[in-house]
Structures are given as structure tokens and as C-alpha cells.
Motif scaffolding. Structure first.
Motif, PDB file in Angstrom:
ATOM      1  N   TRP A   1      20.884   9.750  15.856  1.00  0.00           N
ATOM      2  CA  TRP A   1      19.874   8.728  16.132  1.00  0.00           C
ATOM      3  C   TRP A   1      18.556   9.456  16.365  1.00  0.00           C
ATOM      4  CZ3 TRP A   1      23.893  10.105  19.292  1.00  0.00           C
ATOM      5  CH2 TRP A   1      23.567  10.656  20.530  1.00  0.00           C
ATOM      6  N   ASP A   2      17.458   8.727  16.569  1.00  0.00           N
ATOM      7  CA  ASP A   2      16.135   9.350  16.580  1.00  0.00           C
ATOM      8  C   ASP A   2      15.685   9.842  17.949  1.00  0.00           C
ATOM      9  OD1 ASP A   2      15.380   8.935  13.750  1.00  0.00           O
ATOM     10  OD2 ASP A   2      15.587   6.815  14.291  1.00  0.00           O
ATOM     11  N   ASP A   3      15.891   9.024  18.974  1.00  0.00           N
ATOM     12  CA  ASP A   3      15.404   9.376  20.314  1.00  0.00           C
ATOM     13  C   ASP A   3      16.410   8.939  21.361  1.00  0.00           C
ATOM     14  OD1 ASP A   3      12.676  10.487  19.846  1.00  0.00           O
ATOM     15  OD2 ASP A   3      12.323   8.499  18.992  1.00  0.00           O
ATOM     16  N   ASP A   4      16.442   9.679  22.468  1.00  0.00           N
ATOM     17  CA  ASP A   4      17.318   9.342  23.590  1.00  0.00           C
ATOM     18  C   ASP A   4      16.652   8.328  24.509  1.00  0.00           C
ATOM     19  OD1 ASP A   4      19.083  11.201  22.617  1.00  0.00           O
ATOM     20  OD2 ASP A   4      18.628  12.725  24.137  1.00  0.00           O
ATOM     21  N   VAL A   5      17.476   7.515  25.155  1.00  0.00           N
ATOM     22  CA  VAL A   5      17.044   6.622  26.227  1.00  0.00           C
ATOM     23  C   VAL A   5      17.746   7.051  27.507  1.00  0.00           C
ATOM     24  CG1 VAL A   5      17.139   4.273  27.132  1.00  0.00           C
ATOM     25  CG2 VAL A   5      16.553   4.649  24.747  1.00  0.00           C
ATOM     26  N   ALA A   6      17.007   7.093  28.595  1.00  0.00           N
ATOM     27  CA  ALA A   6      17.569   7.454  29.898  1.00  0.00           C
ATOM     28  C   ALA A   6      17.239   6.374  30.918  1.00  0.00           C
ATOM     29  CB  ALA A   6      17.022   8.794  30.365  1.00  0.00           C
TER      30      ALA A   6
END
Length: 207
Positions: free
Chosen positions: A103-108
């Protein structure tokens, strides 16, 4: 232009642990007439694109990585020219569907976003899956819960990567602290409110 939430339903399958089920998934799009974000990528790229219309999509926020929520994510990402964002705690689930494709970007937990003039915050709610994430939009009085909280109670557990104890703690500590009038937009089925589900839980699993 005022931000709003748009909704449609798509039908397909969910597969895990060697079993496959027919499911209807909600499609949620938050934005105004110019730009938007999409929550999850269930079953039909065409259905999502119709809901988005000619708006600029600035992100596809994946609430978790079960295949009925992410199967179409790479294709949708290309079609909308929008990045896919996922909590990396769901990496193993993602790999079941997409292998080594990233996937492109992490979410935290606590990540903040601004879309169409309103602010939104990511809330980590593990349990249905390790990386399940909800999105709270205080100015609109709503939260998008994916498969963490439904009308009727917590999302399903008992399959791989899930925990009933963990999901109950997530709902109790992270969602039931939101204002009771907060509208809950779910991954499947009808919407509800935090207050309604808190009252239901008090008569059931909440102690």
C-alpha cells in the motif's frame, strides 16, 4: 461548500480461513463538490467511481485489510489516482490478498487529516483485525467504524487475526468515549449511534 458523507452499497464475497461468504459492503465517501476521500475499496471500482464523480480523491482510507474491504484497492487507486492508506498492523492480512504489493502510506493512531474543510482523526481499534482503524469527524458528528462496531454490537471475531477481548476493549475505551449522539457509519448494514450501542452493550457485554 459544505462537507458531506455520500453512501452506496456493493455486493461481493468475503474469504478467510478457507471459507467464502456473500456480503454487502457499504461505500462511504467524505468530501464536498471538489475533493473527497474514500473509505475502503469493496467489490466494485465502478460503484466507488460513480459515488466520487468528477471530484478529486485525495486518499483511500482502508479501515482494515479483510479482502472484501481491500480487494479492489490497487485498481481503485489507479483509477482515482489516489494513495492507499492502511494501518501496518494489518500487513499479514493484506498479504493474503495482495502478496508483496505494497500500500502507499501507513496510518497510525491519532493521525489527523483535513478534507473539504473538516478535520478527521484516525482511531486505532484492534480486535476485528490487528490494524482495524476508525475515522472520527467531530465537526460532522460521525465516526466511520469499518467492521469494529455495528448496529447491534462489536464486529465479528473468532477467525484468524481477531480477538473478542481486544475488540471489546477498543470499543469501550476508544469509541464509547465519543459523544453519544455521534453517528456510526459501519462497514456493513445500517448506521447507528454511539449512544444506542453503549446502551445495548450495557445490557450485554459491557461491565
Amino acid at each position: 461548500m459544505s462537507a458531506r458523507i455520500d453512501h452506496a452499497v456493493s455486493s461481493g464475497t468475503f474469504s478467510l480461513d478457507g471459507e467464502t461468504f456473500e456480503v454487502d459492503n457499504n461505500i462511504w465517501v467524505l468530501g464536498d463538490d471538489e475533493q473527497c476521500v474514500v473509505f475502503d475499496a469493496p467489490h466494485s471500482v465502478a460503484a466507488v467511481r460513480e459515488l466520487v464523480g468528477d471530484r478529486e480523491c485525495v486518499g483511500i482510507l482502508l479501515t482494515h485489510a479483510h479482502d472484501d474491504h481491500v480487494r479492489m484497492a490497487p485498481e481503485l487507486s489507479q483509477a482515482l489516482e489516489a494513495p492507499m492508506l492502511l494501518n501496518p498492523d494489518d500487513a499479514e492480512l493484506w498479504k493474503l490478498t495482495h502478496g508483496d504489493l505494497p500500500w502507499d502510506d501507513d496510518v497510525a493512531d491519532g493521525d489527523e487529516f483535513s478534507i473539504a474543510g473538516v478535520d478527521m482523526v484516525a482511531i486505532a481499534t484492534p480486535g476485528h483485525s490487528p490494524g482495524s482503524t476508525c475515522y472520527h469527524v467531530p465537526e460532522l458528528g460521525l465516526v466511520l467504524t469499518g467492521d469494529t462496531l455495528f448496529e447491534g454490537g462489536p464486529g465479528a471475531t473468532g477467525r484468524s487475526f481477531s480477538s473478542r477481548e481486544t475488540i471489546e476493549a477498543s470499543i469501550r475505551d476508544r469509541l464509547f468515549t465519543l459523544p453519544p449522539e455521534t453517528v456510526v457509519h459501519t462497514g456493513h448494514g445500517p448506521s447507528t449511534t454511539i449512544g444506542a450501542e453503549l446502551e445495548r452493550a450495557r445490557g450485554d457485554w459491557l461491565s
